[in-house]
Design a protein around this motif. Structure first.
Motif, PDB file in Angstrom:
ATOM      1  N   LEU A  75      -6.985   6.748   7.946  1.00 53.01           N
ATOM      2  CA  LEU A  75      -7.496   5.398   7.752  1.00 53.01           C
ATOM      3  C   LEU A  75      -8.007   5.156   6.338  1.00 53.01           C
ATOM      4  N   LYS A  76      -8.471   6.205   5.694  1.00 52.44           N
ATOM      5  CA  LYS A  76      -9.026   6.068   4.344  1.00 52.44           C
ATOM      6  C   LYS A  76      -7.963   6.213   3.255  1.00 52.44           C
ATOM      7  N   ASP A  77      -6.715   6.357   3.635  1.00 57.54           N
ATOM      8  CA  ASP A  77      -5.661   6.649   2.660  1.00 57.54           C
ATOM      9  C   ASP A  77      -4.483   5.679   2.795  1.00 57.54           C
ATOM     10  N   PRO A  78      -4.700   4.389   2.484  1.00 54.55           N
ATOM     11  CA  PRO A  78      -3.601   3.418   2.608  1.00 54.55           C
ATOM     12  C   PRO A  78      -2.463   3.676   1.636  1.00 54.55           C
ATOM     13  N   ALA A  79      -2.707   4.475   0.607  1.00 53.20           N
ATOM     14  CA  ALA A  79      -1.629   4.783  -0.336  1.00 53.20           C
ATOM     15  C   ALA A  79      -0.537   5.623   0.330  1.00 53.20           C
ATOM     16  N   ARG A  80      -0.913   6.463   1.299  1.00 54.01           N
ATOM     17  CA  ARG A  80       0.073   7.313   1.972  1.00 54.01           C
ATOM     18  C   ARG A  80       0.399   6.847   3.383  1.00 54.01           C
ATOM     19  N   PHE A  81      -0.473   5.980   3.946  1.00 56.04           N
ATOM     20  CA  PHE A  81      -0.271   5.557   5.337  1.00 56.04           C
ATOM     21  C   PHE A  81      -0.335   4.029   5.416  1.00 56.04           C
ATOM     22  N   SER A  82       0.771   3.435   5.795  1.00 58.14           N
ATOM     23  CA  SER A  82       0.942   1.978   5.743  1.00 58.14           C
ATOM     24  C   SER A  82       0.710   1.325   7.103  1.00 58.14           C
ATOM     25  N   ASN A  83       0.334   0.048   7.048  1.00 55.69           N
ATOM     26  CA  ASN A  83       0.231  -0.790   8.249  1.00 55.69           C
ATOM     27  C   ASN A  83       1.515  -1.582   8.514  1.00 55.69           C
ATOM     28  N   LEU A 112      -3.476  -7.602  10.109  1.00 57.17           N
ATOM     29  CA  LEU A 112      -3.388  -6.299  10.755  1.00 57.17           C
ATOM     30  C   LEU A 112      -2.157  -5.516  10.327  1.00 57.17           C
ATOM     31  N   GLY A 113      -1.105  -6.212   9.869  1.00 51.05           N
ATOM     32  CA  GLY A 113       0.125  -5.537   9.495  1.00 51.05           C
ATOM     33  C   GLY A 113       0.395  -5.544   8.006  1.00 51.05           C
ATOM     34  N   MET A 114      -0.647  -5.761   7.196  1.00 46.23           N
ATOM     35  CA  MET A 114      -0.458  -5.850   5.742  1.00 46.23           C
ATOM     36  C   MET A 114      -1.075  -4.655   5.026  1.00 46.23           C
ATOM     37  N   ASP A 115      -0.568  -4.388   3.837  1.00 49.25           N
ATOM     38  CA  ASP A 115      -1.082  -3.324   2.969  1.00 49.25           C
ATOM     39  C   ASP A 115      -1.616  -3.936   1.680  1.00 49.25           C
ATOM     40  N   PRO A 116      -2.494  -3.202   0.987  1.00 44.96           N
ATOM     41  CA  PRO A 116      -2.887  -3.635  -0.356  1.00 44.96           C
ATOM     42  C   PRO A 116      -1.653  -3.649  -1.275  1.00 44.96           C
ATOM     43  N   PRO A 117      -1.598  -4.540  -2.289  1.00 46.74           N
ATOM     44  CA  PRO A 117      -2.650  -5.485  -2.672  1.00 46.74           C
ATOM     45  C   PRO A 117      -2.595  -6.816  -1.923  1.00 46.74           C
ATOM     46  N   GLU A 118      -1.483  -7.088  -1.184  1.00 44.87           N
ATOM     47  CA  GLU A 118      -1.379  -8.361  -0.474  1.00 44.87           C
ATOM     48  C   GLU A 118      -2.509  -8.504   0.560  1.00 44.87           C
ATOM     49  N   HIS A 119      -2.779  -7.421   1.289  1.00 42.68           N
ATOM     50  CA  HIS A 119      -3.857  -7.447   2.272  1.00 42.68           C
ATOM     51  C   HIS A 119      -5.200  -7.705   1.600  1.00 42.68           C
ATOM     52  N   THR A 120      -5.419  -7.104   0.439  1.00 43.79           N
ATOM     53  CA  THR A 120      -6.699  -7.236  -0.266  1.00 43.79           C
ATOM     54  C   THR A 120      -6.972  -8.696  -0.603  1.00 43.79           C
ATOM     55  N   ARG A 121      -5.952  -9.381  -1.108  1.00 44.84           N
ATOM     56  CA  ARG A 121      -6.119 -10.796  -1.474  1.00 44.84           C
ATOM     57  C   ARG A 121      -6.449 -11.635  -0.253  1.00 44.84           C
ATOM     58  N   LEU A 122      -5.645 -11.521   0.804  1.00 43.29           N
ATOM     59  CA  LEU A 122      -5.849 -12.363   1.983  1.00 43.29           C
ATOM     60  C   LEU A 122      -7.164 -12.014   2.677  1.00 43.29           C
ATOM     61  N   ARG A 123      -7.509 -10.736   2.747  1.00 40.56           N
ATOM     62  CA  ARG A 123      -8.758 -10.324   3.375  1.00 40.56           C
ATOM     63  C   ARG A 123      -9.957 -10.860   2.591  1.00 40.56           C
TER      64      ARG A 123
END
Length: 431
Positions: A75-83, A112-123
Motif C-alpha cells: 500500500l505504501k509503494d504505488p510506484a511498484r503496485f498500481s490501482n 479508487l482505480g487511479m494512480d499518481p500523478p492523475e490520482h494526486t490531482r483529482l484527490r
C-alpha cells in the motif's frame, strides 16, 4: 511452503499476466463469494498467515497477501503496485453488457482505480470539498435523521437495524452532502448496487444487461445534476466540484461524473452501511452493549478495535508494475494482488492476542479497514461521525438491546466488501 511459478514458455501465459503456481496451495481453496469464507473467513486467514502468507487463487487469478507487514508495504509503494485494474476485478462481462456500458463513460477517472500523478490531482481537488468543516456541519442532520429513523421502531420492541437504520441513513447523509434530492434515494441505491456488483462480484450473464443499463442511467442522472449546478450553484459538494479549478483547469465532464457518481454517491455509503451493522453486531455478540452504554468514552475505541478484529472492507486489489518479491515469493509483472485487509488486521505481529476483541488495549493498533497511503479512505471521517452519532442514540434509546437468537444475517461478500442483509434485535420498549 515455497510457491514456484512456471515460466511463460511452459504455460503460454503472457509475461504481463500472473502465472499459475505449480505446487498445491491454500489459495485454491479460497472463495470470497459463497461458503465458509463468507460466513467467517478468519480461521482460513489464520492458516494463510502461518502456512502460505503469499499464495495464488486460480479462481480469482490473483495472489492472496495475508500478513500485515506485506500488505502495508504494498500500500505504501504505488510506484511498484498500481490501482489500474482495481475496477475490472469482478464480473466477466458479456458482449451485450459491454455494448451497453460503452454508451457511457469508462471508469478511468474513478479515484479508487487511479494512480499518481492523475490520482494526486483529482484527490487533492476532492479533498478540498470534503473538509472537516463540511463534515462537521452534517452532524445536526445526521442526528436528526437518526432519531427520525429510530422513532419509527422504538416502541415496537423489535427491529432490523440494517433495513431500518444502517441501510437508509448513510445514503441520505451522502445525498445531503452532495445536494441531491432525498426523494431520489432508492433510485440511487439501486444504480449504486448495479455499479458495485458489476465491478466487484460475479454476476450471471442473464442479469448483466439490465444492471449495465442501470449504470448508464446513473451516469445520465449525474450529468443532469452537473448541468443543473452549473446554472444554479448551491452550497453543496456537487456545486463545489463543478466550480473547482486546478491551475485554471476545471474538472472535465468525465471526471465529474466519476467523482460524483462512482466515488461519492456510490462508494460514499455502501461501506458505511456494512461498518455500522457489523460493529453493532459485534458489540451485542460479545456482551459489550451495556459496557458501551455505561462508558461512552469506549464508543469510538470500540469502533477501531472491532474494525481491526473483523474488517468489513476485507480486501483491496493492486497490480504489480514489475517483477516483485513479497514474503519470499517471486511474483511476475502484471500479476494482480488481493490484499486481505481482514487477515492483516488480525496478524499477531500487529498486536498480542490479535484474534481477540479486546477493549483493554491501551491503544488500538492501526488497522487496515480504511486503507493506507495515497488511497486512504476519503470518507473515513464521515463514517466515524455517523457511527458515533447513531451508536450513542441507540445506547440512549435502546439501552437493553440484544440480538434475536438463531437469526440468519444474510451475510454476503464482494471481492472487497463484506455485508449483512439483516441485523434483527429486540429490547423492552419504554412506557
Amino acid at each position: 511452503m515455497p510457491v514456484t511459478v512456471q515460466k511463460q514458455e511452459e504455460t503460454g501465459v503472457p509475461a504481463h499476466a500472473s502465472a499459475t503456481p505449480v505446487s498445491p496451495h491454500l489459495g485454491a481453496q479460497y472463495n470470497p463469494f459463497v461458503g465458509p469464507h463468507v460466513d467467517n473467513p478468519h480461521a482460513f486467514f489464520e492458516r494463510l498467515r502461518k502456512e502460505e502468507p503469499v499464495t495464488f487463487s486460480p479462481m480469482l487469478n490473483m495472489w492472496l497477501i495475508s500478513r500485515y507487514d506485506d500488505i502495508s508495504s504494498v500500500l505504501k509503494d504505488p510506484a511498484r503496485f498500481s490501482n489500474r485494474d482495481m475496477l475490472g476485478s469482478g464480473t466477466h462481462l458479456t458482449e451485450e453488457a459491454k455494448r451497453v456500458l460503452a454508451q457511457g463513460f469508462d471508469t478511468k477517472h474513478v479515484l479508487l482505480g487511479m494512480d499518481p500523478p492523475e490520482h494526486t490531482r483529482l484527490r487533492r481537488l476532492t479533498n478540498r470539498g470534503f473538509t472537516a468543516q463540511r463534515i462537521a456541519a452534517m452532524e445536526p442532520f445526521i442526528r436528526e435523521m437518526t432519531h427520525n429513523l429510530v422513532d419509527k421502531f422504538a416502541n415496537d420492541g423489535r427491529a432490523d437495524l440494517v433495513e431500518q437504520l444502517a441501510y437508509p441513513l448513510p445514503v441520505h447523509v451522502i445525498l445531503g452532502i452532495m445536494g441531491v434530492p432525498h426523494e431520489d434515494v432508492w433510485k440511487i441505491k439501486k444504480w449504486s448496487a448495479d455499479w458495485q456488483q458489476l465491478t466487484f462480484e460475479h454476476i450471471p450473464a442473464e442479469k448483466q444487461v439490465e444492471m449495465a443499463k442501470g449504470v448508464i442511467e446513473f451516469q445520465h442522472y449525474c450529468i443532469r445534476l452537473i448541468e443543473d449546478r452549473r446554472k444554479n450553484p448551491r452550497e453543496d459538494l456537487t456545486s463545489y466540484l463543478v466550480e473547482v479549478e486546478d491551475n485554471g483547469e476545471a474538472l472535465s465532464l468525465h471526471e465529474l461524473v466519476m467523482a460524483i457518481g462512482a466515488s461519492m454517491l456510490s462508494a460514499g455509503h455502501e461501506s458505511t452501511t456494512a461498518l455500522l451493522a457489523n460493529t453493532w453486531k459485534l458489540a451485542l455478540e460479545h456482551g459489550m452493549w451495556g459496557q458501551l452504554r455505561d462508558n461512552r468514552d469506549w464508543v469510538m475505541k470500540f469502533l477501531e478495535e472491532s474494525s481491526r478484529f473483523d474488517s468489513v472492507s476485507h480486501a483491496m486489489i493492486r497490480t504489480a508494475r514489475e517483477d516483485v518479491e513479497i514474503g519470499g515469493v517471486k511474483i511476475p509483472e502484471g500479476s494482480r494482488l488481493l490484499l486481505l485487509y481482514a487477515a492483516g488486521s488480525r496478524d499477531e505481529s500487529l498486536c498480542p492476542h490479535a484474534g481477540k476483541l479486546d477493549m483493554t488495549r491501551e491503544k488500538v493498533p492501526q488497522h487496515l479497514t480504511f486503507g493506507r497511503g495515497t488511497h486512504f479512505c476519503l470518507g473515513a471521517p464521515l463514517a466515524r461521525l455517523q457511527y458515533q452519532i447513531t451508536t450513542n442514540v441507540l445506547l440512549d434509546r435502546l439501552p437493553d438491546l440484544r440480538l434475536v437468537p438463531k437469526q440468519d444475517y444474510g451475510t454476503w461478500q464482494s471481492i472487497v466488501l463484506r455485508q449483512m442483509k439483516h441485523l434483527k434485535v429486540e429490547w423492552t420498549p419504554r412506557k
